[in-house]
Write an enzyme that holds these catalytic residues in place. Structure first.
Site, mmCIF file in Angstrom:
data_model
loop_
_atom_site.group_PDB
_atom_site.id
_atom_site.type_symbol
_atom_site.label_atom_id
_atom_site.label_comp_id
_atom_site.label_asym_id
_atom_site.label_seq_id
_atom_site.Cartn_x
_atom_site.Cartn_y
_atom_site.Cartn_z
ATOM 1 N N SER A 115 7.368 -21.409 25.476
ATOM 2 C CA SER A 115 7.744 -19.391 25.035
ATOM 3 C C SER A 115 9.232 -19.810 24.430
ATOM 4 O O SER A 115 9.514 -21.180 24.158
ATOM 5 C CB SER A 115 7.900 -19.541 26.456
ATOM 6 O OG SER A 115 8.932 -18.123 26.512
ATOM 7 N N TYR B 215 11.079 -20.534 35.575
ATOM 8 C CA TYR B 215 10.560 -20.340 34.272
ATOM 9 C C TYR B 215 10.817 -21.186 33.485
ATOM 10 O O TYR B 215 10.543 -21.515 33.342
ATOM 11 C CB TYR B 215 10.122 -18.768 34.012
ATOM 12 C CG TYR B 215 9.254 -18.458 32.843
ATOM 13 C CD1 TYR B 215 8.038 -18.764 33.265
ATOM 14 C CD2 TYR B 215 9.223 -17.986 31.594
ATOM 15 C CE1 TYR B 215 6.562 -18.276 32.351
ATOM 16 C CE2 TYR B 215 8.948 -17.843 31.232
ATOM 17 C CZ TYR B 215 7.541 -17.911 30.817
ATOM 18 O OH TYR B 215 7.059 -17.625 30.155
HETATM 19 P P1 NAI Z 1 -1.299 -13.123 31.597
HETATM 20 O O1 NAI Z 1 -1.451 -13.118 32.964
HETATM 21 O O2 NAI Z 1 -2.145 -11.800 30.614
HETATM 22 O O3 NAI Z 1 -3.193 -14.464 31.014
HETATM 23 C C1 NAI Z 1 -2.573 -14.885 31.810
HETATM 24 C C2 NAI Z 1 -3.868 -16.685 31.858
HETATM 25 O O4 NAI Z 1 -3.704 -17.421 32.683
HETATM 26 C C3 NAI Z 1 -4.684 -15.351 33.393
HETATM 27 O O5 NAI Z 1 -6.083 -15.288 32.725
HETATM 28 C C4 NAI Z 1 -4.604 -16.264 34.799
HETATM 29 O O6 NAI Z 1 -5.636 -15.618 35.597
HETATM 30 C C5 NAI Z 1 -4.533 -17.570 34.624
HETATM 31 N N1 NAI Z 1 -3.761 -18.292 34.701
HETATM 32 C C6 NAI Z 1 -2.943 -18.122 35.944
HETATM 33 N N2 NAI Z 1 -2.857 -19.527 36.980
HETATM 34 C C7 NAI Z 1 -3.393 -19.953 36.910
HETATM 35 C C8 NAI Z 1 -3.505 -20.863 36.710
HETATM 36 N N3 NAI Z 1 -3.615 -21.788 38.382
HETATM 37 N N4 NAI Z 1 -4.859 -21.991 36.418
HETATM 38 C C9 NAI Z 1 -5.739 -21.434 35.395
HETATM 39 N N5 NAI Z 1 -5.340 -20.136 35.242
HETATM 40 C C10 NAI Z 1 -4.264 -19.550 35.539
HETATM 41 O O7 NAI Z 1 -0.567 -13.613 30.206
HETATM 42 P P2 NAI Z 1 -0.205 -14.842 29.314
HETATM 43 O O8 NAI Z 1 0.688 -13.822 28.544
HETATM 44 O O9 NAI Z 1 -1.451 -14.800 27.958
HETATM 45 O O10 NAI Z 1 0.419 -16.381 29.295
HETATM 46 C C11 NAI Z 1 -0.348 -16.862 28.666
HETATM 47 C C12 NAI Z 1 0.967 -17.770 28.553
HETATM 48 O O11 NAI Z 1 2.223 -17.201 27.171
HETATM 49 C C13 NAI Z 1 1.220 -18.901 30.091
HETATM 50 O O12 NAI Z 1 2.066 -19.770 30.203
HETATM 51 C C14 NAI Z 1 3.112 -17.371 29.695
HETATM 52 O O13 NAI Z 1 4.435 -18.415 30.177
HETATM 53 C C15 NAI Z 1 3.213 -17.972 27.977
HETATM 54 N N6 NAI Z 1 4.228 -16.623 27.576
HETATM 55 C C16 NAI Z 1 4.398 -15.638 27.683
HETATM 56 C C17 NAI Z 1 4.433 -14.340 26.675
HETATM 57 C C18 NAI Z 1 5.152 -12.958 27.142
HETATM 58 O O14 NAI Z 1 5.649 -12.864 26.942
HETATM 59 N N7 NAI Z 1 2.938 -12.573 27.794
HETATM 60 C C19 NAI Z 1 6.076 -15.068 26.614
HETATM 61 C C20 NAI Z 1 6.011 -16.399 26.354
HETATM 62 C C21 NAI Z 1 5.565 -17.043 26.377
#
Ligand code: NAI
Length: 269
Positions: free
Chosen positions: A142, A155
């Site tokens: 991130s 985080y």
């Molecule tokens: P999201 O919540 O839409 O998707 C995350 C996915 O990871 C979900 O499908 C969830 O069920 C899954 N997940 C959660 N815990 C889990 C576990 N213990 N084992 C397996 N799967 C698990 O969020 P997003 O934004 O798509 O997140 C993806 C990555 O992007 C994360 O690492 C987040 O920190 C990073 N990120 C997101 C930003 C944003 O603004 N959305 C900005 C910077 C980084």
């Protein structure tokens, strides 16, 4: 198609960034295995991708559970035959002041965001090294891995750690068939502000989620659509770009931090 005869393992693949990555790479010919803790969402995402003509599979996994991960990695290598691309993307966020952050929240965030990435590498790297084909590890950190903000202790700690770990990995794999990059986006419109839905301690889920309400508003107001970062991420893999930045507007924050590091270093006699 550019990614024909390649396979990818994508954690957190059921929604958000992981799903968008799976869709775009799938369109370009990659066979994808989505791994996610949310079984129902996972099923429907895999079904949707298949209906779009993508060779998609799904496996339920908590990336913070090393034994489960070991099993899933083995099964995945059997199903797909090989894994060329590893996307360590699953991640969760919390927002709470230091001194008032439940220890269970700390453990959860570290398990998923940091150890989940490490397990992915430990379980898949040997098979990638044994392949006589180009491979790639992309870790989703991130911008919070470069710039810290109040309230984001766990985080920030894990995302800085993922950046540091990725730098180490890159050096180790410099002369190998495996490229490494670290994805560093700022706000993207996904369900990250609802991370609490997947808290392992059901009693913490609602609080962890409502604690992120200010972030939900920020993302609603300022978040970029998820598709904007996918092309950038794919280009970066092809170009061998290591730090994959996606939000030009946040550059001054990164510069300012580097400047503070330099200024304090300059205080040394
Ligand atoms: P999201 O919540 O839409 O998707 C995350 C996915 O990871 C979900 O499908 C969830 O069920 C899954 N997940 C959660 N815990 C889990 C576990 N213990 N084992 C397996 N799967 C698990 O969020 P997003 O934004 O798509 O997140 C993806 C990555 O992007 C994360 O690492 C987040 O920190 C990073 N990120 C997101 C930003 C944003 O603004 N959305 C900005 C910077 C980084």
């Amino acid at each position: 198609k550019a990614f024909s005869n390649t396979t990818g393992f994508i954690t957190g693949g059921a929604s958000g960034i992981g799903l968008a990555m799976a869709r775009e790479l799938g369109r370009r010919g990659m066979q994808v295995m989505l791994a996610d803790i949310e079984a129902r969402v996972l099923d429907s995402s895999v079904e949707t991708l298949r209906s779009e003509g993508i060779e998609a599979h799904g496996t339920v996994l908590d990336v913070g559970d090393p034994d489960a991960y070991a099993r899933v990695a083995e099964e995945t290598l059997t199903t797909l035959g090989k894994v060329n691309f590893l996307f360590n993307n699953a991640g969760v966020g919390t927002l709470s002041p230091a001194g008032q952050t439940p220890i269970r929240d700390w453990q959860w965030v570290v398990n998923v965001n940091l150890l989940g990435v490490a397990y992915g590498v430990e379980y898949f790297l040997p098979s990638m090294q044994a392949l006589d084909e180009p491979c790639h590890v992309m870790n989703t950190a991130s911008l919070a891995g470069h710039v810290a903000n109040a309230g984001f202790g766990p985080y920030n700690a894990t995302k800085f750690a993922v950046v540091g770990y990725s730098e180490s990995l890159r050096q180790e794999l410099a002369q190998s068939n495996i490229g490494v990059s670290v994805l560093c986006p700022a706000w993207i419109k996904t369900r990250i502000a609802e991370s609490g839905r997947n808290h392992p301690d059901a009693r913490r889920a609602a609080d962890a989620q409502s604690g992120m309400n200010p972030i939900a508003e920020l993302i609603e107001a300022e978040g970029l659509p998820v598709d904007t970062l996918i092309q950038r991420a794919i280009d970066a893999m092809a170009e061998g770009t290591f730090y994959v930045f996606t939000h030009p507007d946040f550059r001054p924050m990164v510069e300012e931090r580097l400047e503070r590091v330099r200024a304090d270093y300059n205080k040394l006699p």
